[in-house]
Write a protein that holds these residues in place. Structure first.
Motif, PDB file in Angstrom:
ATOM      1  N   ARG A 128      40.874  35.843  39.494  1.00 36.38           N
ATOM      2  CA  ARG A 128      41.374  36.962  39.218  1.00 36.38           C
ATOM      3  C   ARG A 128      42.482  37.420  40.343  1.00 36.38           C
ATOM      4  O   ARG A 128      43.169  38.416  39.697  1.00 36.38           O
ATOM      5  CB  ARG A 128      40.281  37.924  38.584  1.00 36.38           C
TER       6      ARG A 128
ATOM      7  N   LYS B 245      45.035  37.525  36.470  1.00 35.28           N
ATOM      8  CA  LYS B 245      44.104  38.180  35.811  1.00 35.28           C
ATOM      9  C   LYS B 245      43.818  37.777  34.391  1.00 35.28           C
ATOM     10  O   LYS B 245      44.571  37.467  33.789  1.00 35.28           O
ATOM     11  CB  LYS B 245      44.305  39.939  35.807  1.00 35.28           C
ATOM     12  N   ASP B 246      42.434  37.896  33.938  1.00 33.51           N
ATOM     13  CA  ASP B 246      42.332  37.542  32.701  1.00 33.51           C
ATOM     14  C   ASP B 246      43.253  38.045  31.605  1.00 33.51           C
ATOM     15  O   ASP B 246      43.562  37.393  30.421  1.00 33.51           O
ATOM     16  CB  ASP B 246      40.760  37.832  32.420  1.00 33.51           C
ATOM     17  N   ASP B 247      43.549  39.391  31.581  1.00 34.08           N
ATOM     18  CA  ASP B 247      44.222  40.015  30.610  1.00 34.08           C
ATOM     19  C   ASP B 247      45.799  39.310  30.744  1.00 34.08           C
ATOM     20  O   ASP B 247      46.395  39.403  29.533  1.00 34.08           O
ATOM     21  CB  ASP B 247      44.554  41.405  30.855  1.00 34.08           C
ATOM     22  N   LEU B 248      46.113  38.995  31.750  1.00 31.52           N
ATOM     23  CA  LEU B 248      47.539  38.289  31.765  1.00 31.52           C
ATOM     24  C   LEU B 248      47.448  36.807  31.127  1.00 31.52           C
ATOM     25  O   LEU B 248      48.375  36.605  30.389  1.00 31.52           O
ATOM     26  CB  LEU B 248      48.016  37.942  33.091  1.00 31.52           C
TER      27      LEU B 248
ATOM     28  N   GLU C 112      47.607  37.630  27.472  1.00 27.60           N
ATOM     29  CA  GLU C 112      48.786  38.216  27.013  1.00 27.60           C
ATOM     30  C   GLU C 112      49.825  37.103  27.158  1.00 27.60           C
ATOM     31  O   GLU C 112      50.707  36.905  25.908  1.00 27.60           O
ATOM     32  CB  GLU C 112      49.292  39.424  28.117  1.00 27.60           C
TER      33      GLU C 112
ATOM     34  N   SER D 245      53.159  42.498  37.264  1.00 30.86           N
ATOM     35  CA  SER D 245      53.687  43.444  38.058  1.00 30.86           C
ATOM     36  C   SER D 245      55.053  43.493  38.296  1.00 30.86           C
ATOM     37  O   SER D 245      55.709  42.099  38.185  1.00 30.86           O
ATOM     38  CB  SER D 245      52.740  43.176  39.454  1.00 30.86           C
TER      39      SER D 245
ATOM     40  N   ARG E  32      52.822  43.668  29.637  1.00 31.23           N
ATOM     41  CA  ARG E  32      52.152  44.913  30.350  1.00 31.23           C
ATOM     42  C   ARG E  32      51.215  44.503  31.626  1.00 31.23           C
ATOM     43  O   ARG E  32      51.091  45.433  32.453  1.00 31.23           O
ATOM     44  CB  ARG E  32      50.982  45.485  29.097  1.00 31.23           C
ATOM     45  N   ASN E  33      50.942  43.356  31.658  1.00 35.67           N
ATOM     46  CA  ASN E  33      49.898  42.900  32.661  1.00 35.67           C
ATOM     47  C   ASN E  33      50.663  42.207  33.934  1.00 35.67           C
ATOM     48  O   ASN E  33      50.088  41.609  34.696  1.00 35.67           O
ATOM     49  CB  ASN E  33      48.742  41.981  32.329  1.00 35.67           C
TER      50      ASN E  33
END
Length: 389
Positions: free
Chosen positions: A234, A238-241, A244, A263, A260-261
């Protein structure tokens, strides 16, 4: 008490090889790495106990590795997955034969994921001091308190092991524990294939079709990168990326700026280019043929979902009646596979005798669950076959 030379280790390992079992534990740091950095290895025979300092530069651990492959000596762990992972990474081999007191305790009815402290308290009436649980094991020199704390993880384990062995024999559950230990010593767990990894993962929300395939390819990319760079998964992505990217399916690095995820400036990185290339390759692949549907992505009907809930209740009852942890018998994922008509572990071996046969009878309408007021317990009664007109 602390082994710092190869000669010391050779001498101790020769003595340990004369015993039927030894206990073993490790202290490690893993917050900033993918693979754990081992800082201390504790071992005990029925007669003596030592700490091995793997941070000593010229200490050769091969005498220990040879002992761990000695088939006449059982290697006893508690919740040994990470310890075995460390030893596998160091030596390239899994210790054999092994026993895990947490698994043994679950088979003997001590509940789910019972802790070492609980077993020591239960069997030996000793309360362990866990004040140094968060100590920095990388720091040298180690204090006497640290050494004593570390050794307590293997000295009391000897008595816990012997008590559990006695209970397992009394309840004739030797074959049960043998089955469970096969998973603990399966090499693919510590050096996983892509297929093994993909059957274990679970996207955060139900992905289907090409998005599921893309997610799986991104997951494998991150796994390979984490191992190569020895960084936590992570921290890299990250998991969210991952989720997405699989949903939005960006086609160019610039498309990443709207996610959104992501940088600021990430779209200019080498990793961004690699991710986009992987997504584009995945979109052109035969995703219908190559997607691996995991246990955790099965789609159930409403009636199947209801049946899973009934089986979960029955599993809980059986685990109490048989005095064995429910998670040792089966999992919700397997119950979902079962009602979908797939093969599962509780269709075989001791699990079938304890739960599988009953689950099949419940699902086929041959047995019903009810409370017996005279016996004051829940029973599973036969349902009479209806006569045909």
């Amino acid at each position: 008490m602390i082994i710092t030379t190869t000669t010391q280790l050779e001498t101790v390992c020769r003595r340990f090889a004369t015993h039927s079992f030894m206990t073993i534990d490790t202290e490690f740091i893993r917050e900033k790495t993918f693979f754990p950095d081992v800082c201390l290895i504790q071992i005990a025979s029925p007669e003596e106990a030592y700490c091995i300092d793997p941070l000593v530069a010229d200490l050769d651990l091969n005498p220990l590795f040879e002992l761990l492959q000695n088939k006449t000596v059982v290697k006893v762990f508690h919740s040994g997955h990470q310890d075995i992972e460390i030893l596998y990474q160091l030596s390239g081999k899994i210790p054999t034969p092994v026993f895990d007191t947490q698994i043994g305790a679950m088979v003997c009815g001590f509940g789910e994921n019972v802790s070492y402290q609980q077993l020591v308290q239960t069997f030996l009436k000793i309360t362990l001091d866990k004040s140094m649980r968060c100590t920095n094991w990388e720091c040298r020199p180690l204090s006497d308190s640290q050494i004593q704390y570390a050794l307590s993880d293997v000295t009391y384990l000897r008595d816990v092991y012997l008590q559990l062995q006695k209970k397992i024999k009394e309840t004739h559950r030797e074959s049960w524990i043998e089955e469970e230990l096969k998973d603990l010593t399966n090499e693919v767990v510590y050096n996983p294939t892509p297929e093994f990894l993909l059957k274990k993962i679970k996207p955060q929300s139900g992905l289907k079709g090409v998005s599921l395939y893309v997610y799986q390819q991104l997951y494998l990319y991150r796994e390979q990168l984490a191992r190569l760079r020895n960084r936590p998964r992570r921290q890299l992505i990250k998991d969210d990326l991952l989720q997405e990217l699989a949903v939005r399916l960006p086609k160019t690095p610039d498309d990443l700026k709207s996610l959104r995820n992501v940088s600021k400036g990430f779209e200019k990185s080498a990793m961004a280019v690699e991710l986009i290339a992987l997504i584009m390759d995945s979109l052109q692949a035969d995703w219908k043929k190559n997607t691996i549907v995991s246990v955790k992505t099965q789609q159930l009907t409403k009636s199947q979902k209801g049946l899973v809930e009934v089986l979960k209740m029955i599993l809980h009852i059986v685990s109490i009646q048989e005095d064995v942890a429910a998670s040792i018998i089966t999992t919700t994922d397997e119950l979902e596979l079962f009602v979908s008509g797939k093969d599962v572990s509780f269709k075989h071996g001791w699990r079938y005798d304890v739960f599988g046969a009953l689950a099949q009878q419940i699902c086929s309408g041959k047995k019903a669950i009810c409370y017996h007021p005279t016996l004051k317990k829940i029973i599973f009664s036969d349902i009479p076959e209806q006569k045909k007109n």
